[in-house]
Design a protein around this motif. Sequence first.
Motif, PDB file in Angstrom:
ATOM      1  N   TRP A 129       0.822  -1.036   0.143  1.00 38.17           N
ATOM      2  CA  TRP A 129       0.033   0.067   0.151  1.00 38.17           C
ATOM      3  C   TRP A 129       0.946   1.360  -0.018  1.00 38.17           C
ATOM      4  O   TRP A 129       2.023   1.258   0.426  1.00 38.17           O
ATOM      5  CB  TRP A 129      -0.997   0.151   1.228  1.00 38.17           C
ATOM      6  CG  TRP A 129      -1.801  -0.985   1.237  1.00 38.17           C
ATOM      7  CD1 TRP A 129      -2.484  -1.739  -0.065  1.00 38.17           C
ATOM      8  CD2 TRP A 129      -2.567  -1.492   2.134  1.00 38.17           C
ATOM      9  NE1 TRP A 129      -3.402  -2.356   0.515  1.00 38.17           N
ATOM     10  CE2 TRP A 129      -3.874  -2.274   1.707  1.00 38.17           C
ATOM     11  CE3 TRP A 129      -2.783  -1.042   3.417  1.00 38.17           C
ATOM     12  CZ2 TRP A 129      -4.723  -3.066   2.604  1.00 38.17           C
ATOM     13  CZ3 TRP A 129      -3.653  -1.508   4.343  1.00 38.17           C
ATOM     14  CH2 TRP A 129      -4.818  -2.468   3.711  1.00 38.17           C
ATOM     15  N   PRO A 130       0.340   2.382  -0.557  1.00 36.95           N
ATOM     16  CA  PRO A 130       0.987   3.630  -0.642  1.00 36.95           C
ATOM     17  C   PRO A 130       1.607   3.930   0.886  1.00 36.95           C
ATOM     18  O   PRO A 130       0.972   3.526   1.950  1.00 36.95           O
ATOM     19  CB  PRO A 130       0.193   4.624  -1.187  1.00 36.95           C
ATOM     20  CG  PRO A 130      -0.906   3.846  -1.803  1.00 36.95           C
ATOM     21  CD  PRO A 130      -1.058   2.658  -1.201  1.00 36.95           C
ATOM     22  N   GLN A 131       2.719   4.590   0.777  1.00 33.25           N
ATOM     23  CA  GLN A 131       3.399   4.906   2.631  1.00 33.25           C
ATOM     24  C   GLN A 131       2.382   6.024   3.223  1.00 33.25           C
ATOM     25  O   GLN A 131       2.456   5.679   4.402  1.00 33.25           O
ATOM     26  CB  GLN A 131       4.715   5.531   2.061  1.00 33.25           C
ATOM     27  CG  GLN A 131       5.395   6.117   3.324  1.00 33.25           C
ATOM     28  CD  GLN A 131       6.781   6.435   3.090  1.00 33.25           C
ATOM     29  OE1 GLN A 131       7.247   6.275   2.000  1.00 33.25           O
ATOM     30  NE2 GLN A 131       7.558   6.652   4.232  1.00 33.25           N
TER      31      GLN A 131
END
Length: 499
Positions: A83-85
């Motif tokens: 998942w995106p940071q």
Amino acid sequence: MKTMPFIDELKHWAATHGDRNAVVVGESRLTYGQLLGGAQTQPNASGTDSLAIIEVPSSTELAVAFCAAVLEGRTAMVLDAQWPQGLRAQLRQAAADWSARQMTLDRGAAAAPPFLLGLSSGTSGVPKAFVRNAASWHESFVQSVEYFHLGPESVTLAPGPMAASMNLYALSESLFAGGGFVALPHFSPDAALQAMTEHNVDRLVLVPTVLGLIASRGLATGQTGQELRSIVCAGSDLPDATLALARSWAPNADIQQYYGAAELGFVAATSMQKPDLNQDAQGVGTAFPGVQISIRDDAGEELEPGQSGDVWVKGPYACDGYAWGDDGMAFTSQTFAGSGLPAGHNAALWSTVRDQGFLDAEGRLNLSGRASDMVIVSGTNVYPHHVERVLSAALKSEPPVRGATIGTDGEVPVPCTAVVAGLPDERRGQVLIAGIYAPLTEHFPLAEVRRAASSLPAAQRPQQFYQLSDLPLTGSGKISRIVLTQWIKEGDSRATRIR
């Protein structure tokens, strides 16, 4: 004594066959003895003394960290490292805030903290988190290992991300039963087929789209699933074309499908090997062991067989509500009085995620969609799920691909898929759009799909059609209407307007 969902069983198997593989991910493997030893000596994951935030890719390290959190009695939250940071940072903060609030509550001496913060999609960009107690999973394991015939001799491959709820459950269920669990560092059909051969996999747990990819590749390369005894599908419908493909590829497997939700656990299940001639096309099975199903209208009144309404579930597998992100569109629990249910049920707690459906005369659950998926077209409620079934029926009749004689079982049609969603429309409020995924077909089946759509009521007919070069999928391999609408709004080349 505090209930642990699978730790007592892990200790038992470590003592009785500690040198057998417990978890294998890529080139890394842990025996039961090594897994227990690692969990007992694992340094605390990030979080607090009561909360473990696990944020590593699919690996044996993830399995050790999860087991350690459960062993220590901490509440575990497993994040998908892909998942995106920024999203992961939001979830870490939300979990820390929730944990701090929990510390201020007086739980009482006998109260046990939840063992899991599970993540479920919501109407916003940040997943909502549900709270699950250990007893709900422990009781679920007791029933599921029997229902799916899982034991110490079983070797399960779950090819999706280990952080996904279904796969995290499959890992824990396998440890409960004493079997072997296999996962992939990164998914590809070839990696899945190789893992099956290397580790003598006899059971798959996966979503239908991933099953279709593996079966297609296996047939194309002559790598049959003859050794599989069990295929367990969940997460979305199992299309007839994918089922036929899987049967051709793995002729000895009992193909089972279950319907459930992360918040509810198991709800209904069926074996696809023994199709019921009276089964409605939308049937997802009868109530899972330990579960009761009731269909109710908006006023909470129970409906007769054949009447559609909210699907309510009573059983020991449901979660305890949300830690954050409750959007009012999903999990709800309440009691019903005067429902006409057998004595003793009037005070029972029932739960729903607002899925819509009905029970037929044989007690089979039939689904029409989720309330949050509903599209309102010119004041008419439309469930995309129903429209997808009609369009997919037209796609089923597509001729096999030229040259698609694969293996020894004759021609195998490449599965085609229809995905239906709603877009804003000034005149109608919303309008239906349909994405058609038809890989390698000799001609694009627009005429067939439009013919099928013309048989539907006007409000249920898609007004826009798109040719899809890829399926719109979530990270765990489920078909996503949200992803499809994003592609269309953003002009993504994977969705090309054709009408």
